[in-house]
Design a protein around this motif. Structure first.
Motif, PDB file in Angstrom:
ATOM      1  N   ASN A  74     108.050  21.301 -86.428  1.00  0.00           N
ATOM      2  CA  ASN A  74     108.013  22.754 -86.299  1.00  0.00           C
ATOM      3  C   ASN A  74     106.639  23.210 -85.836  1.00  0.00           C
ATOM      4  O   ASN A  74     105.674  22.445 -85.857  1.00  0.00           O
ATOM      5  CB  ASN A  74     108.406  23.449 -87.611  1.00  0.00           C
ATOM      6  CG  ASN A  74     107.504  23.064 -88.757  1.00  0.00           C
ATOM      7  OD1 ASN A  74     106.325  23.370 -88.754  1.00  0.00           O
ATOM      8  ND2 ASN A  74     108.059  22.396 -89.760  1.00  0.00           N
ATOM      9  N   ARG A  76     103.925  26.594 -86.081  1.00  0.00           N
ATOM     10  CA  ARG A  76     103.602  27.814 -86.804  1.00  0.00           C
ATOM     11  C   ARG A  76     102.402  28.494 -86.165  1.00  0.00           C
ATOM     12  O   ARG A  76     101.516  27.835 -85.635  1.00  0.00           O
ATOM     13  CB  ARG A  76     103.260  27.496 -88.262  1.00  0.00           C
ATOM     14  CG  ARG A  76     104.251  26.640 -88.952  1.00  0.00           C
ATOM     15  CD  ARG A  76     103.727  26.113 -90.265  1.00  0.00           C
ATOM     16  NE  ARG A  76     104.629  25.084 -90.786  1.00  0.00           N
ATOM     17  CZ  ARG A  76     104.442  24.447 -91.922  1.00  0.00           C
ATOM     18  NH1 ARG A  76     103.414  24.725 -92.673  1.00  0.00           N
ATOM     19  NH2 ARG A  76     105.291  23.533 -92.315  1.00  0.00           N
ATOM     20  N   TYR A 108      99.377  31.099 -87.349  1.00  0.00           N
ATOM     21  CA  TYR A 108      98.704  31.725 -88.483  1.00  0.00           C
ATOM     22  C   TYR A 108      97.679  32.725 -87.957  1.00  0.00           C
ATOM     23  O   TYR A 108      97.084  32.527 -86.900  1.00  0.00           O
ATOM     24  CB  TYR A 108      97.949  30.692 -89.335  1.00  0.00           C
ATOM     25  CG  TYR A 108      98.802  29.832 -90.237  1.00  0.00           C
ATOM     26  CD1 TYR A 108      99.417  28.687 -89.763  1.00  0.00           C
ATOM     27  CD2 TYR A 108      98.977  30.158 -91.579  1.00  0.00           C
ATOM     28  CE1 TYR A 108     100.178  27.886 -90.609  1.00  0.00           C
ATOM     29  CE2 TYR A 108      99.735  29.366 -92.433  1.00  0.00           C
ATOM     30  CZ  TYR A 108     100.332  28.226 -91.930  1.00  0.00           C
ATOM     31  OH  TYR A 108     101.090  27.438 -92.770  1.00  0.00           O
ATOM     32  N   GLN A 141      94.059  34.448 -89.082  1.00  0.00           N
ATOM     33  CA  GLN A 141      92.966  34.296 -90.034  1.00  0.00           C
ATOM     34  C   GLN A 141      91.953  35.411 -89.836  1.00  0.00           C
ATOM     35  O   GLN A 141      91.214  35.423 -88.844  1.00  0.00           O
ATOM     36  CB  GLN A 141      92.278  32.938 -89.890  1.00  0.00           C
ATOM     37  CG  GLN A 141      91.185  32.697 -90.912  1.00  0.00           C
ATOM     38  CD  GLN A 141      90.555  31.327 -90.819  1.00  0.00           C
ATOM     39  OE1 GLN A 141      90.688  30.612 -89.827  1.00  0.00           O
ATOM     40  NE2 GLN A 141      89.859  30.915 -91.880  1.00  0.00           N
ATOM     41  N   PRO A 188      93.905  31.545 -93.715  1.00  0.00           N
ATOM     42  CA  PRO A 188      94.980  31.812 -92.750  1.00  0.00           C
ATOM     43  C   PRO A 188      96.245  32.308 -93.443  1.00  0.00           C
ATOM     44  O   PRO A 188      96.545  31.904 -94.574  1.00  0.00           O
ATOM     45  CB  PRO A 188      95.223  30.441 -92.103  1.00  0.00           C
ATOM     46  CG  PRO A 188      93.965  29.662 -92.350  1.00  0.00           C
ATOM     47  CD  PRO A 188      93.456  30.140 -93.667  1.00  0.00           C
ATOM     48  N   ILE A 202      95.732  30.839 -85.125  1.00  0.00           N
ATOM     49  CA  ILE A 202      95.754  29.382 -85.164  1.00  0.00           C
ATOM     50  C   ILE A 202      97.176  28.876 -84.969  1.00  0.00           C
ATOM     51  O   ILE A 202      98.105  29.332 -85.640  1.00  0.00           O
ATOM     52  CB  ILE A 202      95.208  28.859 -86.504  1.00  0.00           C
ATOM     53  CG1 ILE A 202      93.780  29.398 -86.738  1.00  0.00           C
ATOM     54  CG2 ILE A 202      95.211  27.337 -86.537  1.00  0.00           C
ATOM     55  CD1 ILE A 202      93.238  29.101 -88.118  1.00  0.00           C
ATOM     56  N   LYS A 225     103.075  15.805 -91.476  1.00  0.00           N
ATOM     57  CA  LYS A 225     101.649  15.937 -91.184  1.00  0.00           C
ATOM     58  C   LYS A 225     101.463  17.136 -90.271  1.00  0.00           C
ATOM     59  O   LYS A 225     102.187  17.329 -89.299  1.00  0.00           O
ATOM     60  CB  LYS A 225     101.122  14.683 -90.488  1.00  0.00           C
ATOM     61  CG  LYS A 225      99.634  14.769 -90.152  1.00  0.00           C
ATOM     62  CD  LYS A 225      99.102  13.459 -89.667  1.00  0.00           C
ATOM     63  CE  LYS A 225      97.639  13.587 -89.260  1.00  0.00           C
ATOM     64  NZ  LYS A 225      96.800  14.008 -90.399  1.00  0.00           N
ATOM     65  N   VAL A 226     100.485  17.975 -90.604  1.00  0.00           N
ATOM     66  CA  VAL A 226     100.232  19.161 -89.793  1.00  0.00           C
ATOM     67  C   VAL A 226      98.958  18.964 -88.993  1.00  0.00           C
ATOM     68  O   VAL A 226      97.967  18.426 -89.494  1.00  0.00           O
ATOM     69  CB  VAL A 226     100.142  20.431 -90.659  1.00  0.00           C
ATOM     70  CG1 VAL A 226     101.486  20.754 -91.264  1.00  0.00           C
ATOM     71  CG2 VAL A 226      99.094  20.308 -91.735  1.00  0.00           C
ATOM     72  N   PHE A 237      96.251  21.124 -86.708  1.00  0.00           N
ATOM     73  CA  PHE A 237      95.789  22.476 -86.437  1.00  0.00           C
ATOM     74  C   PHE A 237      95.099  22.558 -85.083  1.00  0.00           C
ATOM     75  O   PHE A 237      94.312  21.692 -84.712  1.00  0.00           O
ATOM     76  CB  PHE A 237      94.784  22.927 -87.510  1.00  0.00           C
ATOM     77  CG  PHE A 237      95.391  23.191 -88.853  1.00  0.00           C
ATOM     78  CD1 PHE A 237      95.694  22.144 -89.705  1.00  0.00           C
ATOM     79  CD2 PHE A 237      95.655  24.482 -89.272  1.00  0.00           C
ATOM     80  CE1 PHE A 237      96.250  22.372 -90.956  1.00  0.00           C
ATOM     81  CE2 PHE A 237      96.205  24.726 -90.515  1.00  0.00           C
ATOM     82  CZ  PHE A 237      96.507  23.672 -91.357  1.00  0.00           C
ATOM     83  N   GLY A 238      95.375  23.629 -84.362  1.00  0.00           N
ATOM     84  CA  GLY A 238      94.608  23.928 -83.173  1.00  0.00           C
ATOM     85  C   GLY A 238      93.280  24.557 -83.556  1.00  0.00           C
ATOM     86  O   GLY A 238      93.088  24.959 -84.715  1.00  0.00           O
ATOM     87  N   PRO A 239      92.342  24.681 -82.618  1.00  0.00           N
ATOM     88  CA  PRO A 239      91.020  25.231 -82.910  1.00  0.00           C
ATOM     89  C   PRO A 239      91.004  26.742 -83.066  1.00  0.00           C
ATOM     90  O   PRO A 239      90.027  27.298 -83.544  1.00  0.00           O
ATOM     91  CB  PRO A 239      90.182  24.806 -81.703  1.00  0.00           C
ATOM     92  CG  PRO A 239      91.175  24.678 -80.603  1.00  0.00           C
ATOM     93  CD  PRO A 239      92.445  24.201 -81.228  1.00  0.00           C
ATOM     94  N   GLY A 271      84.881  25.280 -83.746  1.00  0.00           N
ATOM     95  CA  GLY A 271      85.393  24.548 -82.598  1.00  0.00           C
ATOM     96  C   GLY A 271      86.281  23.364 -82.922  1.00  0.00           C
ATOM     97  O   GLY A 271      86.864  22.763 -82.016  1.00  0.00           O
ATOM     98  N   LEU A 272      86.422  23.027 -84.202  1.00  0.00           N
ATOM     99  CA  LEU A 272      87.208  21.838 -84.569  1.00  0.00           C
ATOM    100  C   LEU A 272      88.528  22.167 -85.217  1.00  0.00           C
ATOM    101  O   LEU A 272      89.368  21.300 -85.373  1.00  0.00           O
ATOM    102  CB  LEU A 272      86.396  20.948 -85.511  1.00  0.00           C
ATOM    103  CG  LEU A 272      85.173  20.275 -84.927  1.00  0.00           C
ATOM    104  CD1 LEU A 272      84.485  19.419 -85.972  1.00  0.00           C
ATOM    105  CD2 LEU A 272      85.544  19.423 -83.714  1.00  0.00           C
ATOM    106  N   GLY A 273      88.725  23.374 -85.650  1.00  0.00           N
ATOM    107  CA  GLY A 273      89.958  23.673 -86.370  1.00  0.00           C
ATOM    108  C   GLY A 273      89.915  23.116 -87.780  1.00  0.00           C
ATOM    109  O   GLY A 273      88.961  22.459 -88.200  1.00  0.00           O
ATOM    110  N   LEU A 274      90.966  23.338 -88.509  1.00  0.00           N
ATOM    111  CA  LEU A 274      91.057  22.863 -89.886  1.00  0.00           C
ATOM    112  C   LEU A 274      91.392  21.375 -89.904  1.00  0.00           C
ATOM    113  O   LEU A 274      92.290  20.928 -89.186  1.00  0.00           O
ATOM    114  CB  LEU A 274      92.142  23.630 -90.637  1.00  0.00           C
ATOM    115  CG  LEU A 274      91.737  25.038 -91.061  1.00  0.00           C
ATOM    116  CD1 LEU A 274      92.840  26.023 -90.791  1.00  0.00           C
ATOM    117  CD2 LEU A 274      91.381  25.046 -92.531  1.00  0.00           C
ATOM    118  N   PHE A 319      97.110  29.870 -98.261  1.00  0.00           N
ATOM    119  CA  PHE A 319      95.717  29.470 -98.319  1.00  0.00           C
ATOM    120  C   PHE A 319      94.913  30.352 -99.262  1.00  0.00           C
ATOM    121  O   PHE A 319      95.183  31.561 -99.391  1.00  0.00           O
ATOM    122  CB  PHE A 319      95.082  29.557 -96.929  1.00  0.00           C
ATOM    123  CG  PHE A 319      95.517  28.485 -95.990  1.00  0.00           C
ATOM    124  CD1 PHE A 319      96.699  28.590 -95.289  1.00  0.00           C
ATOM    125  CD2 PHE A 319      94.729  27.355 -95.799  1.00  0.00           C
ATOM    126  CE1 PHE A 319      97.110  27.585 -94.410  1.00  0.00           C
ATOM    127  CE2 PHE A 319      95.120  26.359 -94.926  1.00  0.00           C
ATOM    128  CZ  PHE A 319      96.313  26.466 -94.232  1.00  0.00           C
TER     129      PHE A 319
END
Lengths: 116, 114
Positions: free
Chosen positions: A32, A34, A36, A38, A44, A89, A103-104, A106-108, B40-43, B105
């Motif tokens: 999936n 998503r 978010y 923030q 987020p 995000i 496992k998720v 995340f984009g930057p 710049g790295l994300g979570l 979160f």
């Protein structure tokens, strides 16, 4: 390697205008996606969640689209407000272990500033 | 109110001085996770827990420890903090570790290690 990329890195728009944020991913297999939001100084908050079979999902003025064939998603914000200023995000879950753990990745994020 | 609570929100400390960041959720969620967020790295995931007494490493576990003795609490421990652990940390929880469950979160803990 599973990755999520977002563009643009940052964006400034005038209040009331529309904008579209992009997300490209190489995660496979896909479970999936998503989006978010923030806010500065906050954690987020989930806006939308889409599975493989869904190609559009709306949440108020936010509309997310998904093209699982090209592995692209977009988040469209309509009639932007000052409160939309935030980082957005894109998060993709893999589907390797369907019954135990997704496992998720995340984009930057894209930093959006809405100005009066 | 359903929430994830982290403490402290801000901490400045020195290299080598052990510290603990607490995380508590009131939603009876099974899954909890710690992330760090760098520009710049994300979570990036540090550790996660699928239930009480079940924890596992994420992508960047070096230098961190966690425990899950109770369902609601998931503390993050830095036994000997170093400057490269200066970051913004988030705790998150969800009903389950799979499917379409969104993560909730906390508001983050900003750590500065001098």
């Amino acid at each position: 390697k599973n990755q999520v990329e977002q563009s643009p890195q940052s964006l400034i728009i005038l209040e009331g205008k529309n904008c579209t944020l992009q997300c490209n991913y190489t995660v496979s297999p896909f479970s999936n996606l998503r989006w978010y939001k923030q806010d500065t100084g906050r954690g987020p908050v989930s806006l939308t969640i889409m599975t493989f079979s869904e190609n559009t999902k709306s949440n108020g003025r936010y509309t997310a689209t998904l093209d699982a064939d090209t592995k692209q998603s977009s988040l469209h914000i309509t009639a932007s407000q000052l409160s939309d200023s935030a980082s957005y995000i894109c998060v993709v879950s893999d589907g390797l272990q369907k019954t135990s753990y997704d496992k998720v990745i995340f984009g930057p994020g894209t930093s959006l500033s809405v100005i009066p | 109110e359903a929430q994830v609570t982290q403490n402290p929100r801000y901490l400045i400390t020195v290299t080598g001085k052990k510290l603990t960041v607490t995380c508590s959720q009131n939603m009876n969620h099974e899954y909890m996770s710690w992330y760090r967020q760098d520009p710049g790295l994300g979570l990036r995931q540090i550790y996660y827990s699928m239930n009480v007494e079940v924890t596992d490493k994420g992508d960047v576990p070096e230098g961190y420890k966690v425990s899950r003795k109770e369902k609601r609490n998931f503390p993050l421990i830095l036994e000997s903090p170093s400057p490269n652990q200066t970051s913004l940390y988030f705790c998150a929880s969800s009903l389950a570790a799979y499917g379409n469950q969104p993560q909730h979160f906390g508001d983050g803990t900003r750590l500065s290690i001098l």
